[in-house]
Design a protein around this motif. Sequence first.
Motif, PDB file in Angstrom:
ATOM      1  N   ARG A  89      37.493  31.322  38.802  1.00  5.43           N
ATOM      2  CA  ARG A  89      38.918  31.526  38.535  1.00  5.43           C
ATOM      3  C   ARG A  89      39.101  32.390  37.296  1.00  5.43           C
ATOM      4  NH1 ARG A  89      44.052  27.389  37.659  1.00  5.43           N
ATOM      5  NH2 ARG A  89      45.337  28.936  36.557  1.00  5.43           N
ATOM      6  N   SER A  90      39.972  33.363  37.387  1.00  2.88           N
ATOM      7  CA  SER A  90      40.256  34.233  36.255  1.00  2.88           C
ATOM      8  C   SER A  90      41.395  33.663  35.425  1.00  2.88           C
ATOM      9  CB  SER A  90      40.649  35.631  36.747  1.00  2.88           C
ATOM     10  OG  SER A  90      41.095  36.436  35.675  1.00  2.88           O
ATOM     11  N   PHE A  91      41.209  33.680  34.110  1.00  5.13           N
ATOM     12  CA  PHE A  91      42.262  33.274  33.191  1.00  5.13           C
ATOM     13  C   PHE A  91      42.830  34.489  32.452  1.00  5.13           C
ATOM     14  CE2 PHE A  91      39.952  29.325  33.832  1.00  5.13           C
ATOM     15  CZ  PHE A  91      40.991  28.414  34.020  1.00  5.13           C
ATOM     16  N   LEU A  95      53.272  31.163  34.514  1.00  4.51           N
ATOM     17  CA  LEU A  95      53.430  30.052  33.589  1.00  4.51           C
ATOM     18  C   LEU A  95      52.904  28.754  34.187  1.00  4.51           C
ATOM     19  CD1 LEU A  95      56.882  30.307  31.791  1.00  4.51           C
ATOM     20  CD2 LEU A  95      54.617  30.377  30.772  1.00  4.51           C
ATOM     21  N   GLY A  96      53.071  28.605  35.480  1.00  2.00           N
ATOM     22  CA  GLY A  96      52.627  27.394  36.138  1.00  2.00           C
ATOM     23  C   GLY A  96      53.589  26.234  35.918  1.00  2.00           C
ATOM     24  N   VAL A  97      53.310  25.147  36.612  1.00  2.00           N
ATOM     25  CA  VAL A  97      54.117  23.930  36.509  1.00  2.00           C
ATOM     26  C   VAL A  97      53.435  22.977  35.543  1.00  2.00           C
ATOM     27  CG1 VAL A  97      55.040  21.946  37.769  1.00  2.00           C
ATOM     28  CG2 VAL A  97      54.956  24.202  38.873  1.00  2.00           C
ATOM     29  N   LEU A  98      54.160  22.504  34.553  1.00  2.00           N
ATOM     30  CA  LEU A  98      53.568  21.605  33.558  1.00  2.00           C
ATOM     31  C   LEU A  98      53.011  20.359  34.231  1.00  2.00           C
ATOM     32  CD1 LEU A  98      56.273  21.918  30.758  1.00  2.00           C
ATOM     33  CD2 LEU A  98      53.950  22.859  30.707  1.00  2.00           C
ATOM     34  N   GLY A  99      51.781  19.998  33.866  1.00 10.23           N
ATOM     35  CA  GLY A  99      51.140  18.826  34.441  1.00 10.23           C
ATOM     36  C   GLY A  99      50.444  19.079  35.755  1.00 10.23           C
ATOM     37  N   ASP A 100      50.593  20.299  36.288  1.00  6.91           N
ATOM     38  CA  ASP A 100      49.938  20.654  37.549  1.00  6.91           C
ATOM     39  C   ASP A 100      48.510  21.135  37.270  1.00  6.91           C
ATOM     40  OD1 ASP A 100      50.782  21.413  40.606  1.00  6.91           O
ATOM     41  OD2 ASP A 100      49.306  22.843  39.797  1.00  6.91           O
ATOM     42  N   LEU A 101      47.600  20.818  38.162  1.00 10.27           N
ATOM     43  CA  LEU A 101      46.198  21.189  37.951  1.00 10.27           C
ATOM     44  C   LEU A 101      45.990  22.689  37.847  1.00 10.27           C
ATOM     45  CD1 LEU A 101      44.422  18.710  40.422  1.00 10.27           C
ATOM     46  CD2 LEU A 101      44.494  18.593  37.917  1.00 10.27           C
ATOM     47  N   ASP A 102      46.913  23.471  38.408  1.00  9.40           N
ATOM     48  CA  ASP A 102      46.767  24.925  38.363  1.00  9.40           C
ATOM     49  C   ASP A 102      47.465  25.558  37.164  1.00  9.40           C
ATOM     50  OD1 ASP A 102      45.202  25.144  40.657  1.00  9.40           O
ATOM     51  OD2 ASP A 102      46.960  25.107  41.979  1.00  9.40           O
ATOM     52  N   GLU A 103      48.182  24.778  36.367  1.00  7.74           N
ATOM     53  CA  GLU A 103      48.806  25.344  35.159  1.00  7.74           C
ATOM     54  C   GLU A 103      47.679  25.854  34.262  1.00  7.74           C
ATOM     55  OE1 GLU A 103      49.797  26.011  31.399  1.00  7.74           O
ATOM     56  OE2 GLU A 103      49.007  23.964  31.660  1.00  7.74           O
ATOM     57  N   PRO A 104      47.712  27.126  33.843  1.00  9.07           N
ATOM     58  CA  PRO A 104      46.539  27.757  33.220  1.00  9.07           C
ATOM     59  C   PRO A 104      45.918  27.017  32.040  1.00  9.07           C
ATOM     60  CG  PRO A 104      48.126  29.435  33.828  1.00  9.07           C
ATOM     61  CD  PRO A 104      48.787  28.110  34.095  1.00  9.07           C
TER      62      PRO A 104
END
Length: 514
Positions: A476-478, A451-460
């Motif tokens: 990078r794979s999505f 899910l990632g961290v909201l607002g983080d550059l790595d959030e999908p």
Amino acid sequence: MKYNARPLSKKIKLLLFLLTAFSGVSCNNDDGSGGFVLPKTAKADQSLVETDITVQNFMWKAMNFWYFWQAEVPNLADDAFALDAEGSQMYTEFLASEDNPADFFDQQLLFNQDRFSFWAEDYETLTKSLAGVSRSNGLEFGLISFSDNDDIFGYVRYIVPNSDAATKDISRGELFTGVDGQTLNNDNYADLLFGDNDTYTLNMADIDGEVVTPNDKEVTLTKQENLAENPVFLTRSFDISGEKIGYLMYNGFTNEYDEDLNNAIGELRSAGITNLVLDLRYNPGGSVNTARLLSSMIYGTNTSDLFLRARYNDRLQPLFNAEDLERNFTDKSSNGAALNRLNFTKVYILTSGSTASASELVINGLAPYIDVVQIGETTRGKNEFSVTMVDDPDHTGAPYVYTPERENKINPSNRWAIQPLIGRNENADGFSDYTAGLVPDIALQEDLANLGVLGDLDEPLLARAIQDITGSTSKRSFAVKMPANVMTSSKMFTPIKDNMYVDDVPKLDLSLLE
């Protein structure tokens, strides 16, 4: 809500129809108030039945007058009940056919394609909800069905600041499969999570090899009265590959927080952003006017450009002045403050199946003017607007429409409210047909495994927008391992749900009947 080879004949037919349908509508100045008289319809006679029909009578009268699909519901027809003693008896018995006003509204008054009109037992609770105030523990989550049985599980989307959940050991991405030791399923989840219980304990779970597996962790949460949620959730700016990118997560079009929204855009503007990623994935909608304000902040404040045109039902549409049906982009907020504007020609908007109503209005309203790149999932598909209605039939030019200034005019014996769909908004191109949802340009579901961290550059979802902005060719794979196929969410169990509402219904211009 819900007209040039023969223009004269069409107009004559329309006027004849209106004069017939509204033979009881008039300006009545005898009482010195410029009072409003509703169309003549059958009168209820409480003495004929034992069931209290006060609420049902209000519901029918308001729906008969305003409902977008009034012409498609036989029970709401003007001539459904004759204007005589027999008609009054039939009407009264019809109102008493359902003891519960909620059942009467749902089963007797709604068009079969209406997914969104609803009722509330107390107008004060409803209006507070529209203002972002509710009874909540602050946990916002999605619910997902297991593929092989009737059980369901939840995943945490975000935590409302200053809530009970914000003080507990629980965060975005965590899963739960039970409440108070009972496994969640299709039959019990509503009572366990959204019932009258103030406190409950979540039985948490992990993902083990793409399998949701219960663990021993428990989190106890308590709902608090009058929890206020500021929908301006996150504001960030990034310098990436020579691009200045702004990010705004906005979770509800709540007009009480319009100044916060304006300030957030002002912060991004001061940061010198040249691109905006607007995150509406969890935004179920809200105020039409706030949607107009946000769109103006993004596109610009050319007040001669049309943002939306409202369509009411065919009976009411001609009774509004044309200028009252149109809303242009604006340069000022509701309190007269200048809007901060970006003047962008392109915007990225993140969406999911929970993105609805006023969120979709922003996408549709901006589309004729700028490039809207939608990333995520197909939206909910709610293109009609509603208004809060209460038992106030004497509201001049807007019968039954709730306004705070007229609370002392509401029938004191009836606190019920209804939130019916009364119209549809079309954009400057005349487009409004998105009941199947707005389809993303770049499809990408949330991944329960990442899910990632909201607002983080790595959030999908944010990362995918940044990739498109920068033109990055990174590998990078999505790919999504565990798609979040949400069946419903916590926001759908609040009074506001996925509602889009108007703050100011224009007053009917009865002179158009003259």
